[in-house]
Each structure stands twice: as structure tokens, then as C-alpha cells.
Design an enzyme around this catalytic site. Structure first.
Site, PDB file in Angstrom:
ATOM      1  N   HIS A 126      56.388  21.101  61.659  1.00  0.00           N
ATOM      2  CA  HIS A 126      57.362  21.786  60.801  1.00  0.00           C
ATOM      3  C   HIS A 126      58.654  20.969  60.778  1.00  0.00           C
ATOM      4  O   HIS A 126      58.617  19.799  60.450  1.00  0.00           O
ATOM      5  CB  HIS A 126      57.541  23.214  61.339  1.00  0.00           C
ATOM      6  CG  HIS A 126      58.267  24.180  60.449  1.00  0.00           C
ATOM      7  ND1 HIS A 126      58.650  23.929  59.162  1.00  0.00           N
ATOM      8  CD2 HIS A 126      58.687  25.451  60.705  1.00  0.00           C
ATOM      9  CE1 HIS A 126      59.261  24.985  58.660  1.00  0.00           C
ATOM     10  NE2 HIS A 126      59.313  25.922  59.560  1.00  0.00           N
ATOM     11  N   HIS A 181      51.705  18.950  52.896  1.00  0.00           N
ATOM     12  CA  HIS A 181      52.432  20.214  52.840  1.00  0.00           C
ATOM     13  C   HIS A 181      51.447  21.329  52.538  1.00  0.00           C
ATOM     14  O   HIS A 181      50.496  21.135  51.791  1.00  0.00           O
ATOM     15  CB  HIS A 181      53.502  20.175  51.737  1.00  0.00           C
ATOM     16  CG  HIS A 181      54.576  21.193  51.918  1.00  0.00           C
ATOM     17  ND1 HIS A 181      54.431  22.500  51.530  1.00  0.00           N
ATOM     18  CD2 HIS A 181      55.802  21.094  52.489  1.00  0.00           C
ATOM     19  CE1 HIS A 181      55.530  23.175  51.833  1.00  0.00           C
ATOM     20  NE2 HIS A 181      56.369  22.344  52.421  1.00  0.00           N
ATOM     21  N   ASP A 211      60.652  15.822  54.906  1.00  0.00           N
ATOM     22  CA  ASP A 211      60.999  15.142  56.165  1.00  0.00           C
ATOM     23  C   ASP A 211      60.771  13.644  56.131  1.00  0.00           C
ATOM     24  O   ASP A 211      61.146  12.939  57.071  1.00  0.00           O
ATOM     25  CB  ASP A 211      60.167  15.757  57.304  1.00  0.00           C
ATOM     26  CG  ASP A 211      60.606  17.184  57.588  1.00  0.00           C
ATOM     27  OD1 ASP A 211      59.733  18.068  57.662  1.00  0.00           O
ATOM     28  OD2 ASP A 211      61.826  17.413  57.695  1.00  0.00           O
TER      29      ASP A 211
HETATM   30  C1  SDX Z   1      58.094  21.215  56.657  1.00  0.00           C
HETATM   31  O1  SDX Z   1      56.015  25.341  54.900  1.00  0.00           O
HETATM   32  C2  SDX Z   1      57.108  24.781  54.517  1.00  0.00           C
HETATM   33  O2  SDX Z   1      57.647  25.076  53.463  1.00  0.00           O
HETATM   34  C3  SDX Z   1      57.664  23.755  55.506  1.00  0.00           C
HETATM   35  C4  SDX Z   1      58.878  22.958  55.021  1.00  0.00           C
HETATM   36  C5  SDX Z   1      60.102  23.839  54.850  1.00  0.00           C
HETATM   37  O3  SDX Z   1      60.991  23.447  54.094  1.00  0.00           O
HETATM   38  O4  SDX Z   1      60.182  24.868  55.585  1.00  0.00           O
HETATM   39  O5  SDX Z   1      58.581  22.331  53.791  1.00  0.00           O
HETATM   40  C6  SDX Z   1      59.268  21.877  56.043  1.00  0.00           C
HETATM   41  O6  SDX Z   1      57.628  21.653  57.676  1.00  0.00           O
HETATM   42  C7  SDX Z   1      57.444  20.051  55.943  1.00  0.00           C
HETATM   43  C8  SDX Z   1      56.144  19.557  56.654  1.00  0.00           C
HETATM   44  C9  SDX Z   1      56.598  18.634  57.799  1.00  0.00           C
HETATM   45  N1  SDX Z   1      55.416  18.290  58.629  1.00  0.00           N
HETATM   46  C10 SDX Z   1      54.898  17.053  58.642  1.00  0.00           C
HETATM   47  O7  SDX Z   1      55.278  16.140  57.905  1.00  0.00           O
HETATM   48  C11 SDX Z   1      53.793  16.847  59.672  1.00  0.00           C
HETATM   49  C12 SDX Z   1      52.625  16.124  59.023  1.00  0.00           C
HETATM   50  N2  SDX Z   1      52.000  17.008  58.036  1.00  0.00           N
HETATM   51  C13 SDX Z   1      50.875  17.800  58.452  1.00  0.00           C
HETATM   52  O8  SDX Z   1      50.794  18.133  59.801  1.00  0.00           O
HETATM   53  C14 SDX Z   1      50.408  18.813  57.437  1.00  0.00           C
HETATM   54  O9  SDX Z   1      50.391  18.189  56.220  1.00  0.00           O
HETATM   55  C15 SDX Z   1      51.150  20.135  57.327  1.00  0.00           C
HETATM   56  C16 SDX Z   1      51.266  20.803  58.634  1.00  0.00           C
HETATM   57  C17 SDX Z   1      52.510  19.906  56.735  1.00  0.00           C
HETATM   58  C18 SDX Z   1      50.353  21.013  56.368  1.00  0.00           C
HETATM   59  O10 SDX Z   1      49.134  21.174  56.954  1.00  0.00           O
HETATM   60  P1  SDX Z   1      48.010  22.133  56.337  1.00  0.00           P
HETATM   61  O11 SDX Z   1      48.432  22.722  55.035  1.00  0.00           O
HETATM   62  O12 SDX Z   1      47.580  23.082  57.423  1.00  0.00           O
HETATM   63  O13 SDX Z   1      46.871  21.148  55.968  1.00  0.00           O
HETATM   64  P2  SDX Z   1      45.754  20.712  56.949  1.00  0.00           P
HETATM   65  O14 SDX Z   1      46.319  20.382  58.298  1.00  0.00           O
HETATM   66  O15 SDX Z   1      44.652  21.708  56.869  1.00  0.00           O
HETATM   67  O16 SDX Z   1      45.303  19.324  56.283  1.00  0.00           O
HETATM   68  C19 SDX Z   1      44.348  19.286  55.247  1.00  0.00           C
HETATM   69  C20 SDX Z   1      43.703  17.918  55.411  1.00  0.00           C
HETATM   70  C21 SDX Z   1      43.136  17.687  56.811  1.00  0.00           C
HETATM   71  O17 SDX Z   1      42.116  16.704  56.674  1.00  0.00           O
HETATM   72  P3  SDX Z   1      40.568  17.215  56.812  1.00  0.00           P
HETATM   73  O18 SDX Z   1      40.467  18.033  58.108  1.00  0.00           O
HETATM   74  O19 SDX Z   1      40.338  18.070  55.572  1.00  0.00           O
HETATM   75  O20 SDX Z   1      39.744  15.975  56.828  1.00  0.00           O
HETATM   76  O21 SDX Z   1      44.702  16.898  55.232  1.00  0.00           O
HETATM   77  C22 SDX Z   1      44.831  16.178  56.461  1.00  0.00           C
HETATM   78  C23 SDX Z   1      44.246  17.033  57.564  1.00  0.00           C
HETATM   79  O22 SDX Z   1      43.794  16.211  58.622  1.00  0.00           O
HETATM   80  N3  SDX Z   1      46.273  15.978  56.647  1.00  0.00           N
HETATM   81  C24 SDX Z   1      46.824  14.837  57.044  1.00  0.00           C
HETATM   82  C25 SDX Z   1      48.194  15.077  57.040  1.00  0.00           C
HETATM   83  N4  SDX Z   1      48.432  16.332  56.655  1.00  0.00           N
HETATM   84  C26 SDX Z   1      47.233  16.890  56.425  1.00  0.00           C
HETATM   85  N5  SDX Z   1      46.278  13.661  57.384  1.00  0.00           N
HETATM   86  C27 SDX Z   1      47.144  12.690  57.739  1.00  0.00           C
HETATM   87  N6  SDX Z   1      48.497  12.844  57.752  1.00  0.00           N
HETATM   88  C28 SDX Z   1      49.047  14.017  57.427  1.00  0.00           C
HETATM   89  N7  SDX Z   1      50.351  14.150  57.433  1.00  0.00           N
END
Ligand code: SDX
Length: 429
Positions: free
Chosen positions: A268, A307, A363
Site C-alpha cells: 500500500h 493496482h 508510488d
Molecule cells: C497504493 O487501493 C488503492 O487505491 C491504493 C492506493 C491509494 O491511493 O490508496 O492507490 C495507493 O497502495 C498503490 C499500490 C502501491 N503498491 C505497490 O506498488 C506494490 C506492488 N503492487 C502490487 O503488490 C499489486 O499490484 C497491488 C497490491 C497494488 C494490487 O494487487 P492485486 O489487485 O491484489 O493484484 P494481484 O496481487 O492479485 O496481482 C494480479 C497478478 C498476479 O499475477 P498472477 O498470480 O495472476 O500470475 O499481477 C501480478 C500478481 O503476481 N502482480 C504483479 C504486481 N502486481 C500484481 N507482478 C509484478 N509486480 C507487481 N507490482
């Protein structure tokens, strides 16, 4: 055609018709479906609330597929471009309209009245080690504020609620700056109410205790825009915590501390700090392909990408990327920018990321600006929490005044043991 859903429970042949409102059905309507008369009735199962609207809100609208973000109907791009102060947008999210000139002046005076903290708060912060993570200090100190304002739990008094809201919006920059000065062993610089919200924060952060400090207007404007971009984001993880903790009718200081704890997670708001650690780990542009390969092998995440809602470019990331060049004109380019741009270029072309609709989020670039402005990496989540405090409070106020809301208490699917009897020690395996 009627706004209803017909459901047939093939376990019993029972048919029900339930109303559809706002393209949703009430989960409790499913409770009519039972196998045995004394069953609790059907529930929905939705881990991480991926497809559940738990609240009704009028504050922020996001269309993830189109990359749209609006606060009270105003597109984030217009607010970032036109709002001259963070407090103007804080007023908007809290009261629902942009303030007129008198409202804006009165609002600024109200906030400035509360920027100082009790001297005991300073003493409390001095108890932390010099190398304590500032987000840990921020969370603890915000929670401690609840002990100074016992009247804050009187949530049904609108005037009292607003006083606590103003105190929190006013004090979070002071607490953040004090945490930084503590880590430097530097005397604290007290709030200067002649300055803007962002300017006052920069002054408390970076003013040398022994001489004058001129705030660079480009950096002050950049920080104002960054604060505006981070103010609210509908039902994200930390806002969900703010609403859920707030639903128990605890005071807002304790609820903000809980929300800040959720924000600190690397998935997050902790991601902005994690992005810089990732860029440091990659080290140079020519090492980007190897890093991307590891991510695709599941050996890590591309921090700052992806996201839950945006399946398109995060509109905030676009604004921040442009802002970076303005800041670097003043501070000098952050050398890690080239690595970030190469990461983005490759990721936006690579099937692994395209298929998963992974784009830069808020971010990805923000940390590059913060670092160039002189903020230490561990302060980045605190820089996210400062503006988001106004958004949390707007969402909290909407929740505690929503007649449809009660204390949040989800159900569960129980998969554990059925009843069994006590086993004396000598009979245990
Ligand atoms: C913020 O919710 C909000 O609005 C948050 C926010 C706000 O203003 O409050 O926007 C602020 O928190 C932004 C997000 C910051 N976090 C990151 O940058 C961390 C990296 N991102 C991920 O951890 C992820 O993308 C999330 C947590 C942001 C979202 O995750 P989801 O929606 O639960 O998606 P998921 O984990 O189920 O991923 C779907 C697929 C998976 O692959 P498969 O299992 O299908 O093979 O996408 C992959 C994940 O492994 N994936 C990534 C990835 N994010 C998702 N792979 C590599 N790098 C990534 N960053």
C-alpha cells in the site's frame, strides 16, 4: 425489464427475486436461501473484498479501466493543475464543494489554530531511538493524541467532530517534521502560521535552527500538488481500516493511527519507499532486463506497479511524472530516474505486465521527487499519510453519520473442528 435478480437454489428448488440497486444486490437478501429451516442462510464469500461494496460514498469516484479519478466530481488533473493550496482540496473532500474566498480564509485560520502540539507530545517523541522509523513514530504519536482530547469520542456532536478533524489535519505535518528532526538530533522547528500548508511543512523539516531558510516556490508547489494527489482514493485498504475501526465509535485519533498502520504496508503506501529500494537494488539501466526477468519468474514484484482498481495508467502517476521534471530543474535530476523510465518502458511492452494490466501507480515516481527534495526514504510513507489524513477523516465522517452503517462485523466460513472433548495432559499425543 425490472431491476431484479431471479435466483434458483438448485439444492432445494427454491426461487427468489431480489432487487438490484446501484448495480448491486444486498448480500443479506440471499439469507432467504436455506437448506434447513434453522440454517443461518446464504452469505457471499469475498476474500479481500474484491467485489463487495461495503459503503455508499459521495467523496471520490474512480473508473479503473478508464484511468479516471475525481474528488466530489472534479478530475484530479484539474485539482492538481488549478488548486493553489492543499487545504482548498481538503475542504472540498470534507464539505463537498470548493470553498469561496471567505470559506477558504476561515478554513485556513481554523487549521492554523491547531498546528502546534502539546509539549508532552514532544517529550513522548523524544523517547524513541534516534533511528526509529518515522512511520512508527507517526502512528504512535497520533494514537497518543487521543489521550490529550478525551472529548474526541463524542462523535455525535458535529462541532466537536470538526474540531478533532481540524486538529488532526493541522498536526500531522508538525508530528511528521518533529519525527524527522528527532532522527537528525536537530532542534524542532515550530509551525509558522504565516506559511502555506506545504511551505510550513518544508520549513519545519529543513530550516536550519540557527539561520534563515528560504522556501523554494517550485518545491513548495510540487509538494502541494503531491499532497493533493494523495488526499483520497475511495475504499483503499487504509480507508477501509479507517471506516471499520471508526465504526466501533472509537475516537478519530485512534482510527487515524490504525489507518496509518495499514498504509505503512509495502503493498500500500509503503510502496513509495520500496520503489527506491528496488531502484537501488537494480543499480543501473543495463541491469533492468535481468530484474524484469526475475519478476516474471515470480522472484519479486515491480514495486510502484499494479493496482487493484486501475487497469490503466494511474492518472496520478502521469501528473507526478511531469512534476518530476519541474523539481529536477531545481534540485538536479535524480539519477535513478533513468532506471525508472527504462523499467516503465520495458514493462509497458512486455506481455507479462500487459496481460496483467500492470501500469505505474501513484508510488512509482513520487519517491524520486521526494528523494530529490531531500526527504529520507523512511519518511516517504509519512509523506503519504499527511495528506491522506484529510481523506481518511472525510470518509470517517461520512461513515459515522451514515444511518445505514453499524459496527463492522463480517461473517466467516467455518472450516475448523466440530465439537470435541477436553484431553487431559497424560492422554495427549
Ligand atoms: C497504493 O487501493 C488503492 O487505491 C491504493 C492506493 C491509494 O491511493 O490508496 O492507490 C495507493 O497502495 C498503490 C499500490 C502501491 N503498491 C505497490 O506498488 C506494490 C506492488 N503492487 C502490487 O503488490 C499489486 O499490484 C497491488 C497490491 C497494488 C494490487 O494487487 P492485486 O489487485 O491484489 O493484484 P494481484 O496481487 O492479485 O496481482 C494480479 C497478478 C498476479 O499475477 P498472477 O498470480 O495472476 O500470475 O499481477 C501480478 C500478481 O503476481 N502482480 C504483479 C504486481 N502486481 C500484481 N507482478 C509484478 N509486480 C507487481 N507490482
Amino acid at each position: 425489464m425490472a431491476d431484479t435478480l431471479f435466483i434458483t437454489d438448485n439444492r432445494t428448488g427454491k426461487k427468489i427475486e431480489i432487487p438490484i440497486e446501484h448495480d448491486t444486490v444486498r448480500a443479506t437478501d440471499l439469507r432467504q436461501l436455506k437448506v434447513k429451516d434453522d440454517d443461518f442462510g446464504m452469505m457471499t464469500y469475498d476474500p479481500a473484498l474484491m467485489n463487495t461494496a461495503a459503503v455508499k460514498s459521495r467523496i471520490t469516484f474512480i473508473d479503473g479501466d478508464k484511468g479516471i479519478l475525481r474528488h466530489r466530481g472534479y478530475p484530479i488533473e484539474q485539482l492538481a493543475e488549478n488548486s493553489t493550496s492543499f487545504l482548498e482540496v481538503a475542504y472540498l473532500v470534507l464539505f463537498g464543494e470548493l470553498p469561496n474566498d471567505k470559506q477558504r480564509t476561515d478554513w485556513r485560520i481554523k487549521i492554523r489554530h491547531h498546528t502546534i502540539v502539546h509539549e508532552s507530545i514532544k517529550k513522548l517523541m523524544e523517547a524513541f531511538r534516534y533511528d526509529a522509523h518515522p512511520m512508527g513514530m507517526f502512528i504512535s504519536t497520533i494514537a497518543a493524541l487521543s489521550t490529550f482530547y478525551p472529548e474526541a469520542k463524542e462523535l455525535n456532536d458535529p462541532e466537536n467532530r470538526m474540531t478533532q478533524i481540524c486538529r488532526l489535519i493541522a498536526k500531522v505535518p508538525t508530528i511528521a517534521a518533529f519525527a524527522y528532526r528527532h532522527s537528525k538530533g536537530a532542534p524542532y522547528i515550530y509551525p509558522d502560521n504565516e506559511l502555506t500548508y506545504a511551505g510550513n511543512f518544508l520549513n519545519m523539516m529543513f530550516r536550519p535552527s540557527s539561520k534563515e531558510y528560504t522556501i523554494n516556490p517550485v518545491l513548495e508547489r510540487a509538494l502541494t500538488v503531491l499532497f493533493i494527489l494523495h488526499i483520497d482514493h475511495e475504499q483503499n485498504c487504509s480507508t477501509n481500516v479507517m471506516r471499520s475501526v471508526g465504526s466501533s465509535h472509537v475516537d478519530p485519533y485512534s482510527a487515524v493511527a490504525a489507518a496509518a498502520a495499514a498504509l505503512w504496508g509495502p503493498l500500500h503506501g509503503g510502496a513509495n519507499e520500496a520503489v527506491l529500494h528496488m531502484l537501488d537494488e537494480i543499480g543501473s539501466v543495463n541491469k533492468v532486463p535481468a530484474f524484469i526477468k526475475e519478476v516474471k519468474e515470480g522472484k519479486g514484484k515491480l514495486m510502484g506497479f499494479g493496482h487493484r482498481v486501475y487497469k490503466n495508467y494511474d492518472p496520478r502517476a502521469k501528473v507526478i511524472k511531469n512534476l518530476a521534471y519541474q523539481v529536477f530543474n531545481v534540485t538536479g535530476k535524480n539519477p535513478k530516474l533513468d532506471i525508472a523510465i527504462e523499467l516503465e518502458r520495458i514493462a509497458l511492452e512486455d506481455e507479462y505486465f500487459v496481460k496483467r494490466k500492470l501500469y505505474p501507480n501513484v508510488d512509482f515516481y513520487s519517491g524520486l521527487i521526494y528523494q530529490a527534495m531531500g526527504f529520507p526514504l523512511d519518511l516517504f510513507p509519512v509523506l503519504f499519510a499527511i495528506p491522506r489524513t484529510a481523506g481518511w477523516l472525510a470518509q470517517w465522517q461520512e461513515h459515522v453519520t451514515d444511518p445505514e452503517q453499524k459496527i463492522t462485523r463480517p461473517r466467516q466460513i467455518y472450516l475448523g473442528y466440530g465439537e470435541r472433548n477436553w484431553i487431559p495432559m497424560d492422554k495427549r499425543k
